[in-house]
Design a protein around this motif. Sequence first.
Motif, PDB file in Angstrom:
ATOM      1  N   PRO A 107       0.824  -1.223   0.000  1.00 27.22           N
ATOM      2  CA  PRO A 107       0.000   0.000   0.000  1.00 27.22           C
ATOM      3  C   PRO A 107       0.854   1.267   0.000  1.00 27.22           C
ATOM      4  O   PRO A 107       0.461   2.274  -0.589  1.00 27.22           O
ATOM      5  N   GLU A 108       2.027   1.208   0.660  1.00 31.99           N
ATOM      6  CA  GLU A 108       2.878   2.402   0.727  1.00 31.99           C
ATOM      7  C   GLU A 108       3.313   2.852  -0.658  1.00 31.99           C
ATOM      8  O   GLU A 108       3.305   4.050  -0.979  1.00 31.99           O
ATOM      9  N   PHE A 109       3.684   1.875  -1.515  1.00 29.67           N
ATOM     10  CA  PHE A 109       4.124   2.248  -2.853  1.00 29.67           C
ATOM     11  C   PHE A 109       2.958   2.793  -3.682  1.00 29.67           C
ATOM     12  O   PHE A 109       3.079   3.786  -4.395  1.00 29.67           O
ATOM     13  N   LYS A 110       1.809   2.124  -3.582  1.00 24.60           N
ATOM     14  CA  LYS A 110       0.640   2.587  -4.341  1.00 24.60           C
ATOM     15  C   LYS A 110       0.233   3.993  -3.906  1.00 24.60           C
ATOM     16  O   LYS A 110      -0.125   4.836  -4.744  1.00 24.60           O
ATOM     17  N   LYS A 111       0.290   4.236  -2.585  1.00 26.74           N
ATOM     18  CA  LYS A 111      -0.061   5.574  -2.100  1.00 26.74           C
ATOM     19  C   LYS A 111       0.939   6.615  -2.596  1.00 26.74           C
ATOM     20  O   LYS A 111       0.564   7.764  -2.870  1.00 26.74           O
ATOM     21  N   ALA A 112       2.217   6.232  -2.701  1.00 28.46           N
ATOM     22  CA  ALA A 112       3.226   7.166  -3.207  1.00 28.46           C
ATOM     23  C   ALA A 112       2.920   7.566  -4.647  1.00 28.46           C
ATOM     24  O   ALA A 112       3.035   8.731  -5.019  1.00 28.46           O
ATOM     25  N   ILE A 113       2.520   6.583  -5.464  1.00 27.44           N
ATOM     26  CA  ILE A 113       2.167   6.888  -6.855  1.00 27.44           C
ATOM     27  C   ILE A 113       0.949   7.803  -6.909  1.00 27.44           C
ATOM     28  O   ILE A 113       0.930   8.807  -7.643  1.00 27.44           O
ATOM     29  N   LEU A 114      -0.081   7.485  -6.116  1.00 23.60           N
ATOM     30  CA  LEU A 114      -1.289   8.313  -6.132  1.00 23.60           C
ATOM     31  C   LEU A 114      -0.990   9.716  -5.618  1.00 23.60           C
ATOM     32  O   LEU A 114      -1.469  10.709  -6.173  1.00 23.60           O
ATOM     33  N   ASN A 115      -0.197   9.826  -4.568  1.00 26.59           N
ATOM     34  CA  ASN A 115       0.158  11.152  -4.044  1.00 26.59           C
ATOM     35  C   ASN A 115       0.866  11.990  -5.082  1.00 26.59           C
ATOM     36  O   ASN A 115       0.672  13.200  -5.175  1.00 26.59           O
ATOM     37  N   GLN A 116       1.740  11.342  -5.894  1.00 19.52           N
ATOM     38  CA  GLN A 116       2.418  12.097  -6.932  1.00 19.52           C
ATOM     39  C   GLN A 116       1.428  12.587  -7.983  1.00 19.52           C
ATOM     40  O   GLN A 116       1.533  13.710  -8.480  1.00 19.52           O
ATOM     41  N   LEU A 117       0.475  11.750  -8.327  1.00 20.73           N
ATOM     42  CA  LEU A 117      -0.550  12.181  -9.280  1.00 20.73           C
ATOM     43  C   LEU A 117      -1.354  13.353  -8.721  1.00 20.73           C
ATOM     44  O   LEU A 117      -1.662  14.314  -9.438  1.00 20.73           O
ATOM     45  N   ILE A 118      -1.700  13.262  -7.434  1.00 21.25           N
ATOM     46  CA  ILE A 118      -2.447  14.353  -6.798  1.00 21.25           C
ATOM     47  C   ILE A 118      -1.627  15.641  -6.827  1.00 21.25           C
ATOM     48  O   ILE A 118      -2.134  16.712  -7.181  1.00 21.25           O
ATOM     49  N   ASN A 119      -0.351  15.545  -6.479  1.00 21.78           N
ATOM     50  CA  ASN A 119       0.521  16.730  -6.508  1.00 21.78           C
ATOM     51  C   ASN A 119       0.614  17.309  -7.912  1.00 21.78           C
ATOM     52  O   ASN A 119       0.648  18.528  -8.093  1.00 21.78           O
ATOM     53  N   SER A 120       0.661  16.435  -8.915  1.00 21.73           N
ATOM     54  CA  SER A 120       0.730  16.908 -10.298  1.00 21.73           C
ATOM     55  C   SER A 120      -0.517  17.695 -10.667  1.00 21.73           C
ATOM     56  O   SER A 120      -0.440  18.756 -11.312  1.00 21.73           O
ATOM     57  N   LYS A 121      -1.683  17.185 -10.279  1.00 19.63           N
ATOM     58  CA  LYS A 121      -2.939  17.887 -10.576  1.00 19.63           C
ATOM     59  C   LYS A 121      -2.971  19.249  -9.883  1.00 19.63           C
ATOM     60  O   LYS A 121      -3.419  20.249 -10.464  1.00 19.63           O
ATOM     61  N   ILE A 122      -2.502  19.286  -8.629  1.00 17.30           N
ATOM     62  CA  ILE A 122      -2.492  20.545  -7.887  1.00 17.30           C
ATOM     63  C   ILE A 122      -1.557  21.558  -8.554  1.00 17.30           C
ATOM     64  O   ILE A 122      -1.902  22.749  -8.707  1.00 17.30           O
ATOM     65  N   LEU A 123      -0.367  21.090  -8.979  1.00 17.96           N
ATOM     66  CA  LEU A 123       0.593  21.987  -9.635  1.00 17.96           C
ATOM     67  C   LEU A 123       0.067  22.480 -10.976  1.00 17.96           C
ATOM     68  O   LEU A 123       0.249  23.654 -11.341  1.00 17.96           O
ATOM     69  N   GLU A 124      -0.583  21.607 -11.731  1.00 14.16           N
ATOM     70  CA  GLU A 124      -1.144  22.017 -13.020  1.00 14.16           C
ATOM     71  C   GLU A 124      -2.218  23.082 -12.817  1.00 14.16           C
ATOM     72  O   GLU A 124      -2.290  24.073 -13.571  1.00 14.16           O
ATOM     73  N   ALA A 125      -3.061  22.903 -11.787  1.00 17.86           N
ATOM     74  CA  ALA A 125      -4.104  23.889 -11.512  1.00 17.86           C
ATOM     75  C   ALA A 125      -3.498  25.228 -11.109  1.00 17.86           C
ATOM     76  O   ALA A 125      -3.969  26.298 -11.520  1.00 17.86           O
ATOM     77  N   GLU A 126      -2.425  25.182 -10.293  1.00 23.19           N
ATOM     78  CA  GLU A 126      -1.767  26.407  -9.868  1.00 23.19           C
ATOM     79  C   GLU A 126      -1.109  27.104 -11.060  1.00 23.19           C
ATOM     80  O   GLU A 126      -1.137  28.349 -11.152  1.00 23.19           O
ATOM     81  N   ALA A 127      -0.556  26.330 -11.969  1.00 22.28           N
ATOM     82  CA  ALA A 127       0.047  26.924 -13.164  1.00 22.28           C
ATOM     83  C   ALA A 127      -1.014  27.655 -13.988  1.00 22.28           C
ATOM     84  O   ALA A 127      -0.774  28.760 -14.490  1.00 22.28           O
ATOM     85  N   ARG A 128      -2.181  27.040 -14.125  1.00 24.19           N
ATOM     86  CA  ARG A 128      -3.268  27.715 -14.875  1.00 24.19           C
ATOM     87  C   ARG A 128      -3.676  29.001 -14.171  1.00 24.19           C
ATOM     88  O   ARG A 128      -3.918  30.030 -14.807  1.00 24.19           O
ATOM     89  N   ARG A 129      -3.770  28.942 -12.828  1.00 22.29           N
ATOM     90  CA  ARG A 129      -4.171  30.137 -12.071  1.00 22.29           C
ATOM     91  C   ARG A 129      -3.177  31.269 -12.253  1.00 22.29           C
ATOM     92  O   ARG A 129      -3.552  32.448 -12.335  1.00 22.29           O
ATOM     93  N   LEU A 130      -1.881  30.904 -12.337  1.00 23.97           N
ATOM     94  CA  LEU A 130      -0.846  31.931 -12.479  1.00 23.97           C
ATOM     95  C   LEU A 130      -0.608  32.326 -13.935  1.00 23.97           C
ATOM     96  O   LEU A 130       0.218  33.194 -14.220  1.00 23.97           O
ATOM     97  N   GLY A 131      -1.298  31.677 -14.842  1.00 25.67           N
ATOM     98  CA  GLY A 131      -1.125  32.000 -16.257  1.00 25.67           C
ATOM     99  C   GLY A 131       0.147  31.429 -16.858  1.00 25.67           C
ATOM    100  O   GLY A 131       0.638  31.918 -17.880  1.00 25.67           O
ATOM    101  N   ILE A 132       0.686  30.382 -16.261  1.00 29.85           N
ATOM    102  CA  ILE A 132       1.900  29.736 -16.775  1.00 29.85           C
ATOM    103  C   ILE A 132       1.483  28.630 -17.730  1.00 29.85           C
ATOM    104  O   ILE A 132       0.623  27.812 -17.406  1.00 29.85           O
ATOM    105  N   SER A 133       2.102  28.596 -18.886  1.00 29.12           N
ATOM    106  CA  SER A 133       1.740  27.579 -19.870  1.00 29.12           C
ATOM    107  C   SER A 133       2.968  27.185 -20.675  1.00 29.12           C
ATOM    108  O   SER A 133       4.037  27.790 -20.561  1.00 29.12           O
TER     109      SER A 133
END
Length: 634
Positions: free
Chosen positions: A81-107
């Motif tokens: 479960p630890e490894f699977k959670k690490a993969i999911l957490n990275q995906l979650i972080n990626s989604k958060i960073l992508e949303a922040e990039a859109r908010r800041l107008g970075i593309s």
Amino acid sequence: MLDIMRQNAQGWGIKVLFGIIILVFIFAFGMSGFDGNTDPVIAYVNDEPIPTQEFVKIYRQTAEILREQDPTIDPDQLQSPEFKKAILNQLINSKILEAEARRLGISISNSELYYEISKIPAFATAEGKFDKARYQGYLQGRQMSASTFENDMRSSNLIQKIQEYVAIPAVPTEAQARALFDWAGERAQIDYYYVSGADFLDKAKIEDAAIEAYYKANPNSFTVPTRSIIEYISFTPEELSVYEDVSPEELSSYYAANKDQYEQDEQVKARHILLLVDENASAADIKKAENKIQKILAKAKSGEDFAKLAKKYSEGPSKTKGGELGWFSRGAMVKPFEDAAFKLKKGQISEPVRTRFGFHIIKVDDTRESGQKAFDQVETEIKNTIAQEKAADSISTKLDHAIDLLASGMKLDAVGEELGVAIQKSEKATLENLTRAFGMTEDAAQTIIALPKGSSTEMPIAVDNGYLIAQKVEEIPASLNPLEEVKKDINDFLAQQQAMQMAKIKATVIMGKLSTPATAEQGLKSIKKDLKTSEPFGRDGFIPGLGMNPKLAETAFASTKNTWLPQAFELPGGYIVARLDERIPPSEETWESQKQAILTSLERQQANEMINSFMTELRSKAKVEVVRPDILNN
């Protein structure tokens, strides 16, 4: 896309996936129940879904990359479960960073994207130019559309860009780097008085009741684990080489073709008589040793057997062999010994030679000039080399044949007879000595230990330089050693503990005297002749010649010159009382040579800290909901 991810150090596979993979994770590719036929969404980030299929895809890609990097990886870790959670957490972080990039107008513009794709080595010609045909061929070979690949690349570079923006302030100053360098590079020396536990062993008194109490309180220490007696065939070049024939023609041809491998330096074959004398011995002790070594030398020069004299008088470890040291080249011995030995001719005996170990008398039994080794010197070595090469070529064939025979129901002794190789039998094998003796993994050893009596391994076990197939012939259950068998060991252990406690008490009393103004002078006088100065040491706590004690190092670096440290410190075999002698700063030359590397490292560290802090803040504000935790726990 995996080749591209591996080759493109700036890409998603490196910056995003490997950013969260703990490298000590060992696992193999295999998805178990992950067939993709689950709820279509595994989690939501700010109400944006993460499809289960996307999670599975990243999971599989990561597993495949790491499996290719290490084919010996353990499949069980992939299911954790630890490894699977690490993969999911990275995906979650990626989604958060992508949303922040859109908010800041970075593309990522199309021109930026195409430039990054053009830099990928998989799509380049031999001249390093982007080849569109290679790019399209790569996509077709993986049944991937250009838009899918380019969307992945765009997301990867978008995340990288926002991380670079966040890390822009990470510009360490030279003063910061110098402070870090000075702190890490500083060394300390201590003056110390050593109290040995061994000095108190004869005063230690252990009662039978204490031995019995320790025995009852620590049954695991005296339990003999389950052991197995196994028969096995070892498929390694070393073991199989004895069945290979090597002709005289092969030997001479190999020698002629590899003469450059058999060059040798000047060598001597010598033996010696050693009288041990401490480097810091008193003048009286040195004179006593000199008188004794001169008497022994007179016996040797009068014709008495040197080997017998060495067995009688030498105090070195070679005395049981008549002082024999064998052949050695320059650089193998301490300098004074080497200089004397290489000046002697065959049969000559030296005058006494002083080294840090004591006084030596050297006799040279034989000499070899530098040059090429004669064929008879290396004939056995060449024969073994050729035989092992032949054996290595035959391992796969013999192993495949053995597996087929075992699968047909044939017992191991019959397999060995069919192959023409000897069956070997182990002593009472445990998990520990199987791993140590054969160089196999603990899991492989456990497979052998767990075999039912009379059964064989279904698949070959990987060992150092080859494979092994085994059959269990007997199992010996775990048992508790009787008290009488371990009584002496317990007594010795408890006596050592008691002696160390006495050493600690003595060291603490001395330290108390040294730290008290009224008794400091008297205390120092009582130990001054035995006071020593350590080699310089760093903050990690390893003190050359004394051992490891991080607390001692920490206290020394926090102290002032000639101040006694406030406690006695334990080191291997005893305790010391110590004072700071000197703190030694690193040199300017070292700083100039390492300055740029330290600045670069410090910049990377600061950048990582900023990115992690930024990510933590974004994560705290995000709404994250994992709707299928069962996928992570299965």
